[in-house]
Design a protein around this motif. Structure first.
Motif, PDB file in Angstrom:
ATOM      1  N   VAL A 131      -6.228   3.916  -3.074  1.00 25.65           N
ATOM      2  CA  VAL A 131      -5.177   4.498  -3.113  1.00 25.65           C
ATOM      3  C   VAL A 131      -5.772   5.966  -2.782  1.00 25.65           C
ATOM      4  O   VAL A 131      -5.364   6.616  -3.085  1.00 25.65           O
ATOM      5  CB  VAL A 131      -4.626   4.003  -4.236  1.00 25.65           C
TER       6      VAL A 131
ATOM      7  N   ALA B  62       0.965  -1.323   0.351  1.00 26.46           N
ATOM      8  CA  ALA B  62      -0.276  -0.093   0.048  1.00 26.46           C
ATOM      9  C   ALA B  62       0.935   1.084  -0.303  1.00 26.46           C
ATOM     10  O   ALA B  62       0.397   2.491  -0.421  1.00 26.46           O
ATOM     11  CB  ALA B  62      -0.661  -0.045   0.909  1.00 26.46           C
TER      12      ALA B  62
ATOM     13  N   ASP C 171       0.704   4.250  -3.151  1.00 26.60           N
ATOM     14  CA  ASP C 171       0.732   5.780  -2.762  1.00 26.60           C
ATOM     15  C   ASP C 171       1.043   6.726  -3.222  1.00 26.60           C
ATOM     16  O   ASP C 171       1.016   7.432  -3.544  1.00 26.60           O
ATOM     17  CB  ASP C 171      -0.372   5.734  -1.162  1.00 26.60           C
TER      18      ASP C 171
ATOM     19  N   SER D 211      -9.075  -1.562  -5.568  1.00 29.20           N
ATOM     20  CA  SER D 211      -7.460  -1.144  -5.165  1.00 29.20           C
ATOM     21  C   SER D 211      -7.144   0.183  -4.938  1.00 29.20           C
ATOM     22  O   SER D 211      -7.218   0.756  -4.136  1.00 29.20           O
ATOM     23  CB  SER D 211      -6.966  -1.844  -5.635  1.00 29.20           C
TER      24      SER D 211
END
Length: 210
Positions: free
Chosen positions: A119, A79, A83, A115
């Motif tokens: 984000v 993640a 990001d 997903s």
């Protein structure tokens, strides 16, 4: 729907991302960046429909491929890497590197499917997003309601639209003060009702942009 120009590669801390721009029809009113799902790409049916709805409302759309996809990998990056790469694309878009909004005057909207929606939610504040479009937001993994991702969605202060399938095994969020939720027939793919996706996105843009 053909892109307005060849895809642009953007340097990020985790390798190049790729952005395919679709120009707004008529006078541009905003710029929208949309990300793909974990194992899919920017050709997902709901992303295609949302892009068409957005450009028809005067919104430039940049379809963003994360570095792991550009490198040919299907397994998503962690993640924090997703990001960081996303925010690098946001910075490039604000600097006019997509060939639109070179003076940075247009409102920036962000979003994505699954997903990609997560984000966009996690980074909305840092990106300065004026709105977030979530297609099939995965509230929890299938059969695991204890793995709740709703705080990512709840943390967005900008207006949010969530378009969700009625039979989505990843769950469905409830509407909130700044969050509209449109539930359509279908599952997580949102393939069953493209007209519903188009109407939901078009209506939200009409309210958001005036």
């Amino acid at each position: 729907m053909s892109p307005s120009r060849a895809p642009v590669e953007i340097d990020t801390p985790h390798g190049p991302a790729r952005v395919t721009l679709h120009r707004a029809q008529g006078r541009a009113r905003a710029l929208l960046l949309l990300g793909h799902g974990a194992g899919g790409g920017v050709g997902a049916p709901d992303l295609v429909v949302a892009t068409g709805a957005a450009t028809a409302r005067g919104v430039h759309v940049g379809l963003v491929e994360q570095p792991y996809r550009v490198a040919g990998r299907r397994a998503p990056a962690p993640a924090k890497q997703l990001d960081a790469a996303w925010l690098a694309v946001v910075a490039a878009a604000r600097a006019g590197e997509l060939g639109v909004d070179r003076r940075g005057r247009l409102p920036l909207l962000t979003g994505g499917r699954s997903s990609g929606a997560r984000v966009a939610c996690r980074t909305a504040a840092e990106a300065g997003a004026s709105g977030v479009l979530c297609l099939a937001f995965p509230v929890h993994p299938p059969g695991r309601p204890d793995k709740d991702r709703l705080p990512e969605l709840d943390g967005v202060e900008a207006p949010v639209l969530v378009v969700q399938g009625r039979r989505d095994p990843f769950g469905c969020p409830e509407p909130a003060a700044s969050r509209d939720v449109v539930v359509l027939d279908g599952d997580h793919s949102l393939k069953a009702d493209p007209d519903g996706v188009r109407t939901a996105v078009t209506t939200w843009f009409a309210h958001l942009l005036g």
